[in-house]
Scaffold this motif. Structure first.
Motif, PDB file in Angstrom:
ATOM      1  N   VAL A   1       5.857   4.858  -5.234  1.00 42.19           N
ATOM      2  CA  VAL A   1       5.567   3.507  -4.774  1.00 42.19           C
ATOM      3  C   VAL A   1       6.630   3.057  -3.787  1.00 42.19           C
ATOM      4  O   VAL A   1       7.730   3.618  -3.729  1.00 42.19           O
ATOM      5  N   GLY A   2       6.315   2.019  -3.037  1.00 40.53           N
ATOM      6  CA  GLY A   2       7.268   1.467  -2.086  1.00 40.53           C
ATOM      7  C   GLY A   2       6.649   0.305  -1.346  1.00 40.53           C
ATOM      8  O   GLY A   2       5.477  -0.062  -1.557  1.00 40.53           O
ATOM      9  N   SER A   3       7.430  -0.296  -0.449  1.00 43.77           N
ATOM     10  CA  SER A   3       6.923  -1.370   0.399  1.00 43.77           C
ATOM     11  C   SER A   3       5.936  -0.801   1.424  1.00 43.77           C
ATOM     12  O   SER A   3       5.763   0.421   1.529  1.00 43.77           O
ATOM     13  N   TRP A   4       5.347  -1.689   2.217  1.00 44.36           N
ATOM     14  CA  TRP A   4       4.408  -1.218   3.248  1.00 44.36           C
ATOM     15  C   TRP A   4       5.144  -0.336   4.251  1.00 44.36           C
ATOM     16  O   TRP A   4       4.619   0.695   4.666  1.00 44.36           O
ATOM     17  N   ALA A   5       6.354  -0.713   4.627  1.00 48.39           N
ATOM     18  CA  ALA A   5       7.150   0.107   5.545  1.00 48.39           C
ATOM     19  C   ALA A   5       7.511   1.439   4.906  1.00 48.39           C
ATOM     20  O   ALA A   5       7.507   2.485   5.573  1.00 48.39           O
ATOM     21  N   ASP A   6       7.830   1.440   3.598  1.00 49.90           N
ATOM     22  CA  ASP A   6       8.103   2.691   2.904  1.00 49.90           C
ATOM     23  C   ASP A   6       6.868   3.579   2.909  1.00 49.90           C
ATOM     24  O   ASP A   6       6.976   4.814   3.061  1.00 49.90           O
TER      25      ASP A   6
ATOM     26  N   GLY B   1       3.365 -15.550   4.329  1.00 52.36           N
ATOM     27  CA  GLY B   1       4.136 -14.322   4.332  1.00 52.36           C
ATOM     28  C   GLY B   1       3.343 -13.087   3.982  1.00 52.36           C
ATOM     29  O   GLY B   1       3.924 -12.047   3.688  1.00 52.36           O
ATOM     30  N   GLN B   2       2.012 -13.166   3.997  1.00 51.03           N
ATOM     31  CA  GLN B   2       1.186 -12.021   3.616  1.00 51.03           C
ATOM     32  C   GLN B   2       0.618 -11.373   4.884  1.00 51.03           C
ATOM     33  O   GLN B   2      -0.398 -11.809   5.407  1.00 51.03           O
ATOM     34  N   ASP B   3       1.280 -10.331   5.337  1.00 53.39           N
ATOM     35  CA  ASP B   3       0.959  -9.730   6.635  1.00 53.39           C
ATOM     36  C   ASP B   3       0.508  -8.275   6.545  1.00 53.39           C
ATOM     37  O   ASP B   3       0.270  -7.652   7.588  1.00 53.39           O
ATOM     38  N   CYS B   4       0.415  -7.724   5.332  1.00 51.63           N
ATOM     39  CA  CYS B   4       0.053  -6.311   5.215  1.00 51.63           C
ATOM     40  C   CYS B   4      -1.188  -6.156   4.349  1.00 51.63           C
ATOM     41  O   CYS B   4      -1.475  -6.986   3.473  1.00 51.63           O
ATOM     42  N   LEU B   5      -1.937  -5.055   4.604  1.00 52.50           N
ATOM     43  CA  LEU B   5      -3.270  -4.877   4.022  1.00 52.50           C
ATOM     44  C   LEU B   5      -3.225  -3.924   2.828  1.00 52.50           C
ATOM     45  O   LEU B   5      -2.634  -2.848   2.905  1.00 52.50           O
TER      46      LEU B   5
ATOM     47  N   THR C   1       6.650  -6.591   1.491  1.00 53.66           N
ATOM     48  CA  THR C   1       7.744  -6.073   0.665  1.00 53.66           C
ATOM     49  C   THR C   1       7.289  -5.694  -0.738  1.00 53.66           C
ATOM     50  O   THR C   1       8.090  -5.126  -1.499  1.00 53.66           O
ATOM     51  N   ARG C   2       6.066  -5.996  -1.082  1.00 58.27           N
ATOM     52  CA  ARG C   2       5.572  -5.652  -2.422  1.00 58.27           C
ATOM     53  C   ARG C   2       5.650  -4.128  -2.602  1.00 58.27           C
ATOM     54  O   ARG C   2       5.335  -3.362  -1.696  1.00 58.27           O
ATOM     55  N   VAL C   3       6.013  -3.704  -3.784  1.00 56.31           N
ATOM     56  CA  VAL C   3       6.153  -2.287  -4.091  1.00 56.31           C
ATOM     57  C   VAL C   3       4.907  -1.804  -4.820  1.00 56.31           C
ATOM     58  O   VAL C   3       4.544  -2.331  -5.881  1.00 56.31           O
ATOM     59  N   GLN C   4       4.229  -0.793  -4.215  1.00 56.61           N
ATOM     60  CA  GLN C   4       3.045  -0.205  -4.834  1.00 56.61           C
ATOM     61  C   GLN C   4       2.726   1.132  -4.167  1.00 56.61           C
ATOM     62  O   GLN C   4       3.390   1.554  -3.224  1.00 56.61           O
ATOM     63  N   ALA C   5       1.709   1.821  -4.663  1.00 56.64           N
ATOM     64  CA  ALA C   5       1.307   3.115  -4.116  1.00 56.64           C
ATOM     65  C   ALA C   5       0.612   2.924  -2.771  1.00 56.64           C
ATOM     66  O   ALA C   5       0.333   1.793  -2.334  1.00 56.64           O
ATOM     67  N   TYR C   6       0.309   4.020  -2.104  1.00 58.40           N
ATOM     68  CA  TYR C   6      -0.281   3.951  -0.768  1.00 58.40           C
ATOM     69  C   TYR C   6      -1.192   5.153  -0.540  1.00 58.40           C
ATOM     70  O   TYR C   6      -1.166   6.134  -1.289  1.00 58.40           O
ATOM     71  N   ILE C   7      -1.999   5.078   0.531  1.00 64.29           N
ATOM     72  CA  ILE C   7      -2.937   6.145   0.883  1.00 64.29           C
ATOM     73  C   ILE C   7      -2.584   6.645   2.278  1.00 64.29           C
ATOM     74  O   ILE C   7      -2.441   5.852   3.216  1.00 64.29           O
ATOM     75  N   CYS C   8      -2.443   7.976   2.408  1.00 62.92           N
ATOM     76  CA  CYS C   8      -2.179   8.607   3.714  1.00 62.92           C
ATOM     77  C   CYS C   8      -3.440   9.308   4.216  1.00 62.92           C
ATOM     78  O   CYS C   8      -4.343   9.627   3.433  1.00 62.92           O
ATOM     79  N   GLU C   9      -3.462   9.589   5.516  1.00 61.90           N
ATOM     80  CA  GLU C   9      -4.642  10.200   6.153  1.00 61.90           C
ATOM     81  C   GLU C   9      -4.212  11.206   7.204  1.00 61.90           C
ATOM     82  O   GLU C   9      -3.245  10.979   7.936  1.00 61.90           O
ATOM     83  N   THR C  10      -4.925  12.332   7.275  1.00 64.44           N
ATOM     84  CA  THR C  10      -4.707  13.313   8.334  1.00 64.44           C
ATOM     85  C   THR C  10      -6.012  14.041   8.608  1.00 64.44           C
ATOM     86  O   THR C  10      -6.962  13.951   7.806  1.00 64.44           O
ATOM     87  N   ALA C  11      -6.062  14.738   9.726  1.00 64.13           N
ATOM     88  CA  ALA C  11      -7.279  15.485  10.074  1.00 64.13           C
ATOM     89  C   ALA C  11      -7.367  16.763   9.277  1.00 64.13           C
ATOM     90  O   ALA C  11      -6.359  17.434   9.020  1.00 64.13           O
TER      91      ALA C  11
END
Length: 248
Positions: free
Chosen positions: A134-139, A212-216, A232-242
Motif C-alpha cells: 500500500v501507499g499514497s497515490w504518488a507511491d 483536498g480530494q484530487d486523486c482517483l 496522501t491516503r494509503v491503500q493498494a493500487y492497480i498497475c497496467e502494461t501491454a
C-alpha cells in the motif's frame, strides 16, 4: 591526183589553222572582266574553305573541352548509380530472406499474448497487476514505474468493468491513474494528461471534500465505482502494461 606527201602537208596546215582559231576564240572568251570575275570566284572559294576549316577546328575544340568531359562525368555517375542500385537490390534480397526465415520460424513455433508473470491478469491485450503493498497515490505511481508499467486507466466501460470485477474478487479499494491535481475539476489520466472521457463516478462524486480530494480510486464502499480521495491516503493500487507475444 595529189601525192601522199602533199596530203600530209595539207592536213598539217588544217591543224595549224584550227589551233589558231581556238586561240583566237579563247582570247575573245577570257576578256579582262571575265578573268577578274574568275579570280574573284577562286578567292571566295578559298575564303569559304578557310571558314570551313576554322569551324571544323572550333567544333573539335568544343567537343574536346566540354562534350567529352561531360560524357565522361555522366558515365561515372551512371556507373555509381548502377553500383548503388545493385547494393539496394542485394539489401532487399537479404531482407526478403530474413522475412522468409522469420515467417518460417513463426510457423514452426506457436506464439501467444502473455503477461509478465502469473501475478498479472489479462484483459484484451493489456495486463493488470493488483498490488498487495500500500501507499499514497504518488507511491502507487512509483510502484508501477518500478514494474515497467503505469497506473491503470479505465478509459472504456469494458476496461472499467473488468477492473471492478477483479477488485471485487480481491477486496479493498485501489488507486488508479486519474487526478485533477493540475486544474481543479479537470480530471485527466496520468500517463499523457488526456482529459478523462468515460467516467463511472459513485453517488455525488466527485465532491472534493475539504478541497483536498484530487486523486482517483475504485472505492469498495461504492461497489468499486469511482471516488475522489486525498492523494496522501494509503491503500493498494492497480498497475497496467501491454501484453507481449511470447513463444508457447
Amino acid at each position: 591526183m595529189a601525192s601522199p606527201r602533199v596530203k600530209q602537208w595539207h592536213n598539217l596546215a588544217l591543224v595549224c589553222v584550227f589551233i589558231c582559231v581556238i586561240g583566237q576564240v579563247q582570247g575573245q572568251v577570257l576578256t579582262p572582266n571575265l578573268r577578274e570575275e574568275n579570280g574573284k570566284a577562286r578567292r571566295e572559294q578559298h575564303i569559304l574553305q578557310n571558314i570551313r576549316e576554322e569551324v571544323a577546328t572550333m567544333v573539335q575544340k568544343v567537343r574536346a573541352e566540354t562534350v567529352l568531359p561531360a560524357l565522361a562525368s555522366y558515365s561515372i555517375q551512371l556507373y555509381e548509380l548502377t553500383e548503388n542500385l545493385t547494393r539496394i537490390t542485394n539489401s532487399f534480397t537479404n531482407l526478403s530472406t530474413v522475412i522468409e526465415e522469420l515467417q518460417q520460424h513463426i510457423e514452426n513455433r506457436s506464439v501467444e499474448l502473455s503477461c509478465p508473470s502469473q501475478s498479472w491478469v489479462m484483459h484484451e491485450n493489456r495486463c493488470y497487476f493488483y498490488s498487495t503493498s500500500v501507499g499514497s497515490w504518488a507511491d502507487a505511481r512509483g510502484g508501477c514505474q518500478s514494474l515497467n508499467a503505469m497506473m491503470a486507466e479505465a478509459t472504456t466501460r469494458s476496461i472499467n468493468e473488468f477492473l471492478k470485477a477483479q477488485a471485487s474478487l480481491k477486496g479493498g479499494s485501489y488507486w488508479i491513474g486519474g487526478h485533477d491535481i493540475s486544474v481543479e475539476s479537470r480530471w485527466e489520466w496520468n500517463t499523457n494528461g488526456a482529459n478523462i472521457g468515460y467516467t463511472d463516478w459513485g453517488p455525488d462524486q466527485p465532491n472534493d471534500v475539504r478541497l483536498g480530494q484530487d486523486c482517483l480510486e475504485l472505492l469498495e464502499k461504492f461497489q468499486w465505482q469511482w471516488n475522489d480521495r486525498e492523494c496522501t491516503r494509503v491503500q493498494a493500487y492497480i498497475c497496467e502494461t501491454a501484453a507481449r507475444y511470447r513463444p508457447t
